[in-house]
Design a protein around this motif. Structure first.
Motif, short mmCIF file in Angstrom:
data_model
loop_
_atom_site.label_atom_id
_atom_site.label_comp_id
_atom_site.label_asym_id
_atom_site.label_seq_id
_atom_site.Cartn_x
_atom_site.Cartn_y
_atom_site.Cartn_z
N ASP A 7 19.14 -35.28 -17.67
CA ASP A 7 18.88 -36.70 -17.84
C ASP A 7 19.21 -37.36 -16.50
OD1 ASP A 7 19.46 -39.46 -18.26
OD2 ASP A 7 19.64 -39.08 -20.39
N SER A 8 18.41 -38.31 -16.07
CA SER A 8 18.61 -38.93 -14.76
C SER A 8 19.96 -39.63 -14.65
CB SER A 8 17.48 -39.92 -14.46
OG SER A 8 17.50 -40.96 -15.39
N ASN A 9 20.63 -39.89 -15.76
CA ASN A 9 21.94 -40.53 -15.72
C ASN A 9 23.09 -39.54 -15.64
OD1 ASN A 9 20.84 -43.12 -15.93
ND2 ASN A 9 20.67 -42.91 -18.14
N SER A 10 22.80 -38.25 -15.65
CA SER A 10 23.87 -37.27 -15.72
C SER A 10 24.27 -36.71 -14.36
CB SER A 10 23.49 -36.14 -16.66
OG SER A 10 22.36 -35.47 -16.18
N PHE A 11 23.68 -37.18 -13.29
CA PHE A 11 24.08 -36.72 -11.97
C PHE A 11 23.91 -37.85 -10.96
CE2 PHE A 11 19.60 -35.84 -12.40
CZ PHE A 11 19.06 -36.17 -11.17
N VAL A 12 24.49 -37.66 -9.79
CA VAL A 12 24.39 -38.64 -8.71
C VAL A 12 23.73 -37.93 -7.54
CG1 VAL A 12 25.69 -40.10 -7.12
CG2 VAL A 12 26.48 -39.82 -9.47
N SER A 13 22.68 -38.54 -6.99
CA SER A 13 21.97 -37.92 -5.87
C SER A 13 22.38 -38.60 -4.56
CB SER A 13 20.46 -38.02 -6.07
OG SER A 13 20.06 -39.37 -6.18
N LEU A 31 25.78 -48.17 -10.10
CA LEU A 31 26.89 -47.22 -9.96
C LEU A 31 28.23 -47.94 -9.90
CD1 LEU A 31 25.57 -44.71 -7.29
CD2 LEU A 31 25.73 -44.36 -9.74
N GLN A 32 29.25 -47.29 -10.43
CA GLN A 32 30.62 -47.77 -10.27
C GLN A 32 31.22 -47.02 -9.09
OE1 GLN A 32 32.88 -47.58 -13.91
NE2 GLN A 32 31.13 -48.25 -15.12
N LYS A 69 31.90 -43.06 -10.27
CA LYS A 69 32.09 -42.61 -11.65
C LYS A 69 30.80 -41.96 -12.14
CE LYS A 69 33.79 -43.93 -16.12
NZ LYS A 69 34.33 -44.95 -16.98
N THR A 70 30.93 -40.76 -12.72
CA THR A 70 29.80 -40.05 -13.31
C THR A 70 30.14 -39.73 -14.77
OG1 THR A 70 30.56 -37.79 -12.85
CG2 THR A 70 29.40 -38.92 -11.07
N GLU A 71 29.18 -39.17 -15.49
CA GLU A 71 29.43 -38.77 -16.88
C GLU A 71 30.51 -37.70 -16.96
OE1 GLU A 71 25.93 -37.58 -18.92
OE2 GLU A 71 25.09 -39.59 -18.93
N CYS A 72 30.68 -36.93 -15.89
CA CYS A 72 31.65 -35.83 -15.89
C CYS A 72 32.99 -36.23 -15.29
CB CYS A 72 31.09 -34.66 -15.09
SG CYS A 72 29.53 -34.06 -15.74
N GLY A 73 33.17 -37.48 -14.94
CA GLY A 73 34.41 -37.93 -14.30
C GLY A 73 34.09 -38.50 -12.93
N PHE A 74 35.11 -38.58 -12.08
CA PHE A 74 34.91 -39.14 -10.76
C PHE A 74 34.50 -38.07 -9.75
CE2 PHE A 74 37.47 -42.52 -12.60
CZ PHE A 74 36.76 -43.64 -12.16
N LEU A 75 33.57 -38.45 -8.90
CA LEU A 75 33.11 -37.60 -7.80
C LEU A 75 33.48 -38.31 -6.51
CD1 LEU A 75 31.42 -35.22 -6.68
CD2 LEU A 75 29.43 -36.73 -6.83
N HIS A 76 34.25 -37.65 -5.66
CA HIS A 76 34.62 -38.23 -4.37
C HIS A 76 33.51 -37.96 -3.36
CE1 HIS A 76 38.57 -38.11 -6.28
NE2 HIS A 76 38.88 -39.09 -5.45
#
Length: 172
Positions: A26-32, A108-109, A133-140
């Motif tokens: 789903d396009s909301n489940s990752f950050v590009s 995005l947050q 912030k992503t669906e899986c938590g925070f990505l630095h």
């Protein structure tokens, strides 16, 4: 002499990367992310924008190094109403080879983390860092530009220290 930080990296062939990471998501489940050493907004930003608007799948976070502009000029280099912009201006004594910009979707947050940013105060490199912030938590994430005058081994040692201070996944 080897750079210890590179020993932690893996090379993935582009075809293997595509096979391994081309998932039906789903396009909301990752950050590009997209990164470009633009070598000057004044001469190359318009060309980038033309390419940007011609692509149907736009990136969530777009990072540029070597913008070569001051913060008071960054507003004239926008990517439309869907993006916010954060930047580190070029160094006052350099006409070329400094300045970072990070554009991110307004949906995005995203938060900058001061301990991961040097705001152009280093004579060795510039860095913008934070988390999203992503669906899986925070990505630095870190957007980094090393000045040519900074020896690679010193840069890698400092970057390694920064990366070791981060808990969780990080995109550089």
């Amino acid at each position: 002499s080897s750079c210890s930080i590179l020993e932690k990296c893996d090379y993935i062939d582009p075809l293997d990367f595509q096979r391994e990471f081309s998932l039906e998501l789903d396009s909301n489940s990752f950050v590009s992310f997209y990164f470009l050493n633009i070598n000057g907004f004044k001469t190359n930003f318009d060309e980038y924008v033309l390419n940007h608007i011609s692509v149907s799948n736009l990136f969530d976070i777009i990072c540029f190094s070597e913008t070569n502009v001051d913060s008071d000029c960054i507003a004239q280099y926008g990517l439309g109403s869907d993006y916010h912009c954060l930047d580190i201006p070029k160094l006052p004594d350099k006409q070329k080879g400094s300045g970072l910009a990070l554009y991110y979707r307004k949906t995005l947050q995203l938060t900058l983390i001061d301990s991961l940013c040097n705001y152009g105060t280093s004579s060795r490199f510039q860095i913008l860092g934070g988390k999203v912030k992503t669906e899986c938590g925070f990505l630095h994430f870190l957007v980094v530009y090393r000045f040519h005058s900074c020896p690679v081994t010193e840069f890698c040692a400092e970057l390694d220290t920064i990366l070791n201070s981060i808990t969780g996944p990080c995109v550089v």
